[in-house]
Design a protein around this motif. Structure first.
Motif, PDB file in Angstrom:
ATOM      1  N   GLU A 272      64.288  52.256 -15.098  1.00  0.00           N
ATOM      2  CA  GLU A 272      64.630  50.872 -14.817  1.00  0.00           C
ATOM      3  C   GLU A 272      65.961  50.775 -14.093  1.00  0.00           C
ATOM      4  O   GLU A 272      66.116  50.009 -13.134  1.00  0.00           O
ATOM      5  CB  GLU A 272      64.694  50.085 -16.131  1.00  0.00           C
ATOM      6  CG  GLU A 272      65.016  48.609 -15.961  1.00  0.00           C
ATOM      7  CD  GLU A 272      63.921  47.842 -15.258  1.00  0.00           C
ATOM      8  OE1 GLU A 272      64.187  46.736 -14.769  1.00  0.00           O
ATOM      9  OE2 GLU A 272      62.788  48.371 -15.175  1.00  0.00           O
ATOM     10  N   THR A 273      66.962  51.561 -14.524  1.00  0.00           N
ATOM     11  CA  THR A 273      68.270  51.543 -13.873  1.00  0.00           C
ATOM     12  C   THR A 273      68.170  52.011 -12.423  1.00  0.00           C
ATOM     13  O   THR A 273      68.777  51.444 -11.520  1.00  0.00           O
ATOM     14  CB  THR A 273      69.254  52.424 -14.647  1.00  0.00           C
ATOM     15  OG1 THR A 273      69.318  51.970 -16.004  1.00  0.00           O
ATOM     16  CG2 THR A 273      70.646  52.361 -14.016  1.00  0.00           C
ATOM     17  N   THR A 274      67.384  53.072 -12.190  1.00  0.00           N
ATOM     18  CA  THR A 274      67.203  53.581 -10.830  1.00  0.00           C
ATOM     19  C   THR A 274      66.533  52.544  -9.940  1.00  0.00           C
ATOM     20  O   THR A 274      66.912  52.351  -8.786  1.00  0.00           O
ATOM     21  CB  THR A 274      66.373  54.870 -10.873  1.00  0.00           C
ATOM     22  OG1 THR A 274      67.009  55.814 -11.744  1.00  0.00           O
ATOM     23  CG2 THR A 274      66.254  55.474  -9.474  1.00  0.00           C
ATOM     24  N   ARG A 275      65.541  51.842 -10.486  1.00  0.00           N
ATOM     25  CA  ARG A 275      64.840  50.837  -9.693  1.00  0.00           C
ATOM     26  C   ARG A 275      65.777  49.689  -9.323  1.00  0.00           C
ATOM     27  O   ARG A 275      65.790  49.223  -8.184  1.00  0.00           O
ATOM     28  CB  ARG A 275      63.649  50.292 -10.480  1.00  0.00           C
ATOM     29  CG  ARG A 275      62.791  49.301  -9.710  1.00  0.00           C
ATOM     30  CD  ARG A 275      61.707  48.731 -10.583  1.00  0.00           C
ATOM     31  NE  ARG A 275      62.280  47.948 -11.661  1.00  0.00           N
ATOM     32  CZ  ARG A 275      62.724  46.708 -11.525  1.00  0.00           C
ATOM     33  NH1 ARG A 275      62.677  46.111 -10.342  1.00  0.00           N
ATOM     34  NH2 ARG A 275      63.237  46.055 -12.550  1.00  0.00           N
ATOM     35  N   VAL A 276      66.588  49.240 -10.285  1.00  0.00           N
ATOM     36  CA  VAL A 276      67.524  48.151 -10.009  1.00  0.00           C
ATOM     37  C   VAL A 276      68.558  48.571  -8.969  1.00  0.00           C
ATOM     38  O   VAL A 276      68.904  47.808  -8.066  1.00  0.00           O
ATOM     39  CB  VAL A 276      68.221  47.703 -11.317  1.00  0.00           C
ATOM     40  CG1 VAL A 276      69.331  46.715 -11.019  1.00  0.00           C
ATOM     41  CG2 VAL A 276      67.208  47.098 -12.275  1.00  0.00           C
TER      42      VAL A 276
ATOM     43  N   ALA B 228      68.942  48.182  -1.193  1.00  0.00           N
ATOM     44  CA  ALA B 228      68.078  47.653  -0.146  1.00  0.00           C
ATOM     45  C   ALA B 228      68.510  46.254   0.276  1.00  0.00           C
ATOM     46  O   ALA B 228      68.558  45.930   1.466  1.00  0.00           O
ATOM     47  CB  ALA B 228      66.627  47.640  -0.629  1.00  0.00           C
ATOM     48  N   LYS B 229      68.867  45.400  -0.705  1.00  0.00           N
ATOM     49  CA  LYS B 229      69.317  44.058  -0.369  1.00  0.00           C
ATOM     50  C   LYS B 229      70.631  44.093   0.400  1.00  0.00           C
ATOM     51  O   LYS B 229      70.841  43.311   1.326  1.00  0.00           O
ATOM     52  CB  LYS B 229      69.480  43.235  -1.640  1.00  0.00           C
ATOM     53  CG  LYS B 229      68.160  42.906  -2.329  1.00  0.00           C
ATOM     54  CD  LYS B 229      68.395  42.089  -3.578  1.00  0.00           C
ATOM     55  CE  LYS B 229      67.070  41.771  -4.279  1.00  0.00           C
ATOM     56  NZ  LYS B 229      67.295  40.989  -5.526  1.00  0.00           N
ATOM     57  N   ALA B 230      71.546  44.989  -0.015  1.00  0.00           N
ATOM     58  CA  ALA B 230      72.827  45.089   0.693  1.00  0.00           C
ATOM     59  C   ALA B 230      72.639  45.544   2.134  1.00  0.00           C
ATOM     60  O   ALA B 230      73.288  45.050   3.052  1.00  0.00           O
ATOM     61  CB  ALA B 230      73.763  46.040  -0.053  1.00  0.00           C
ATOM     62  N   GLU B 231      71.710  46.499   2.344  1.00  0.00           N
ATOM     63  CA  GLU B 231      71.462  46.976   3.701  1.00  0.00           C
ATOM     64  C   GLU B 231      70.843  45.886   4.567  1.00  0.00           C
ATOM     65  O   GLU B 231      71.136  45.763   5.751  1.00  0.00           O
ATOM     66  CB  GLU B 231      70.564  48.210   3.662  1.00  0.00           C
ATOM     67  CG  GLU B 231      71.242  49.442   3.072  1.00  0.00           C
ATOM     68  CD  GLU B 231      70.314  50.625   3.020  1.00  0.00           C
ATOM     69  OE1 GLU B 231      69.115  50.428   3.324  1.00  0.00           O
ATOM     70  OE2 GLU B 231      70.777  51.732   2.693  1.00  0.00           O
ATOM     71  N   ASP B 232      69.956  45.084   3.981  1.00  0.00           N
ATOM     72  CA  ASP B 232      69.310  44.038   4.761  1.00  0.00           C
ATOM     73  C   ASP B 232      70.270  42.900   5.089  1.00  0.00           C
ATOM     74  O   ASP B 232      70.186  42.299   6.160  1.00  0.00           O
ATOM     75  CB  ASP B 232      68.107  43.480   3.977  1.00  0.00           C
ATOM     76  CG  ASP B 232      67.008  44.528   3.813  1.00  0.00           C
ATOM     77  OD1 ASP B 232      66.999  45.482   4.620  1.00  0.00           O
ATOM     78  OD2 ASP B 232      66.186  44.394   2.885  1.00  0.00           O
ATOM     79  N   SER B 233      71.182  42.566   4.144  1.00  0.00           N
ATOM     80  CA  SER B 233      72.041  41.405   4.326  1.00  0.00           C
ATOM     81  C   SER B 233      73.244  41.684   5.213  1.00  0.00           C
ATOM     82  O   SER B 233      73.699  40.817   5.947  1.00  0.00           O
ATOM     83  CB  SER B 233      72.518  40.885   2.960  1.00  0.00           C
ATOM     84  OG  SER B 233      73.258  41.895   2.296  1.00  0.00           O
ATOM     85  N   SER B 234      73.808  42.899   5.126  1.00  0.00           N
ATOM     86  CA  SER B 234      75.036  43.190   5.884  1.00  0.00           C
ATOM     87  C   SER B 234      74.943  44.576   6.509  1.00  0.00           C
ATOM     88  O   SER B 234      75.448  45.550   5.972  1.00  0.00           O
ATOM     89  CB  SER B 234      76.257  43.112   4.960  1.00  0.00           C
ATOM     90  OG  SER B 234      76.115  44.030   3.903  1.00  0.00           O
ATOM     91  N   ARG B 235      74.252  44.636   7.615  1.00  0.00           N
ATOM     92  CA  ARG B 235      74.183  45.892   8.353  1.00  0.00           C
ATOM     93  C   ARG B 235      75.382  45.999   9.298  1.00  0.00           C
ATOM     94  O   ARG B 235      75.886  44.991   9.802  1.00  0.00           O
ATOM     95  CB  ARG B 235      72.882  45.984   9.149  1.00  0.00           C
ATOM     96  CG  ARG B 235      71.645  46.153   8.269  1.00  0.00           C
ATOM     97  CD  ARG B 235      70.399  46.317   9.124  1.00  0.00           C
ATOM     98  NE  ARG B 235      69.236  46.541   8.297  1.00  0.00           N
ATOM     99  CZ  ARG B 235      68.837  47.726   7.852  1.00  0.00           C
ATOM    100  NH1 ARG B 235      69.541  48.800   8.175  1.00  0.00           N
ATOM    101  NH2 ARG B 235      67.769  47.862   7.106  1.00  0.00           N
ATOM    102  N   THR B 236      75.836  47.225   9.527  1.00  0.00           N
ATOM    103  CA  THR B 236      76.967  47.452  10.416  1.00  0.00           C
ATOM    104  C   THR B 236      76.579  47.106  11.846  1.00  0.00           C
ATOM    105  O   THR B 236      75.565  47.586  12.355  1.00  0.00           O
ATOM    106  CB  THR B 236      77.419  48.915  10.334  1.00  0.00           C
ATOM    107  OG1 THR B 236      77.747  49.225   8.979  1.00  0.00           O
ATOM    108  CG2 THR B 236      78.630  49.145  11.215  1.00  0.00           C
ATOM    109  N   GLN B 237      77.371  46.249  12.469  1.00  0.00           N
ATOM    110  CA  GLN B 237      77.113  45.845  13.841  1.00  0.00           C
ATOM    111  C   GLN B 237      77.742  46.868  14.782  1.00  0.00           C
ATOM    112  O   GLN B 237      78.963  47.048  14.803  1.00  0.00           O
ATOM    113  CB  GLN B 237      77.694  44.449  14.097  1.00  0.00           C
ATOM    114  CG  GLN B 237      77.122  43.356  13.202  1.00  0.00           C
ATOM    115  CD  GLN B 237      75.649  43.136  13.454  1.00  0.00           C
ATOM    116  OE1 GLN B 237      75.168  43.294  14.586  1.00  0.00           O
ATOM    117  NE2 GLN B 237      74.922  42.756  12.411  1.00  0.00           N
ATOM    118  N   LEU B 238      76.892  47.542  15.530  1.00  0.00           N
ATOM    119  CA  LEU B 238      77.386  48.536  16.471  1.00  0.00           C
ATOM    120  C   LEU B 238      77.965  47.844  17.696  1.00  0.00           C
ATOM    121  O   LEU B 238      77.383  46.891  18.233  1.00  0.00           O
ATOM    122  CB  LEU B 238      76.255  49.474  16.886  1.00  0.00           C
ATOM    123  CG  LEU B 238      75.650  50.333  15.762  1.00  0.00           C
ATOM    124  CD1 LEU B 238      74.524  51.199  16.311  1.00  0.00           C
ATOM    125  CD2 LEU B 238      76.711  51.196  15.113  1.00  0.00           C
TER     126      LEU B 238
END
Length: 277
Positions: free
Chosen positions: A125-129, A135-145
């Motif tokens: 459960e901890t690994t899934r969370v 995944a949410k962090a990557e989708d919301s704030s990706r590094t702008q090249l």
């Protein structure tokens, strides 16, 4: 024997009492149990053919083994033919490491969850969370090249630009520094001076002990002593009587304070280059 003879202690008086005692003594076996239909010393009858059922031994404190306890004893609850013996909640809890409440819940028909299984479920459960959060962090704030040359916006100076520094290397305030600005810079102990050398050296004049001037047109630094002051000022151990050009790492002595000149602007750079672009 005569009837007037007194009977011995522990013996019954009369012929019938003596005969009953003899029969009772003859009917006892080596273990002290009486045969069926007889009494010994006034006790209750105990059938010889039925074995005496003894309670199971009580486990010592800290003993979690339950294999020595016979769960299918004849004195326990009756089980149907072919049914498996059910362990008690206390025995189940000791065997699996659960608490008594969890073991009782499992005995009433609930799912028995061992500590190992609970730990595995918690890790999963901890690994899934954690994966979901990444995944949410990557989708919301990706590094702008940023590709190509970046255009930097430049505006007007909010304060006088720094063109160099005076670093205190001896005397009061050693290790401190004071910035030099473009144009004319007065030096003295007072905070009203453009370069305040306020470190506690009373041998320095309060105002206009000397001047440092930076001219952006020729990108040069000049040191100008105030000849009206009686305090002696030196540049690299020489007493200037007029304006002298400063070079990097020149040592200026005022009173008991030594200052090293460190230029920022000069032949290689000037703030006018940025203003022109």
């Amino acid at each position: 024997m005569g009837q007037d003879q007194k009977s011995q202690p522990g013996q019954r008086s009369g012929f019938l009492g003596t005969l009953k005692d003899a029969l009772a003594a003859a009917s006892r076996d080596d273990t002290g149990r009486s045969t069926p239909g007889s009494k010994a010393d006034g006790g209750e009858l105990t059938p010889v053919g039925e074995p005496i059922q003894l309670p199971p031994p009580i486990p010592e404190k800290g003993d979690t083994a339950v294999s020595d306890v016979d769960l299918s004893r004849s004195d326990g609850p009756a089980m149907e033919d072919g049914a498996e013996a059910q362990a008690t909640p206390a025995a189940t809890g000791r065997a699996t490491g659960l608490s008594a409440a969890d073991a009782a819940k499992a005995a009433r028909g609930g799912t028995l969850v061992t500590p190992e299984a609970a730990h595995v479920e918690q890790v999963v459960e901890t690994t899934r969370v954690a994966k979901d959060m990444v995944a949410k962090a990557e989708d919301s704030s990706r590094t702008q090249l940023v590709r190509g040359k970046v255009e930097v916006a430049r505006g007007d100076f909010e304060r006088d630009p720094v063109v160099g520094w005076l670093v205190v290397v001896g005397g009061p305030g050693i290790g401190a520094f004071r910035p030099i600005y473009e144009g004319n810079n007065s030096i003295g102990r007072s905070l009203t001076q453009r370069i305040p050398v306020d470190f506690g050296d009373d041998a320095i004049s309060s105002e206009e002990q000397a001047f440092i001037r930076y001219d952006s047109s020729d990108r040069s630094f000049l040191f100008v002593p105030n000849l009206s002051k009686t305090n002696v000022v030196t540049v690299d151990n020489a007493r200037p009587t007029g304006a002298v050009e400063l070079s990097a790492m020149n040592v200026i002595v005022m009173g008991r304070t030594q200052l090293v000149f460190v230029p920022f602007c000069g032949s290689d750079f000037d703030w006018s280059e940025i203003a022109e672009k």
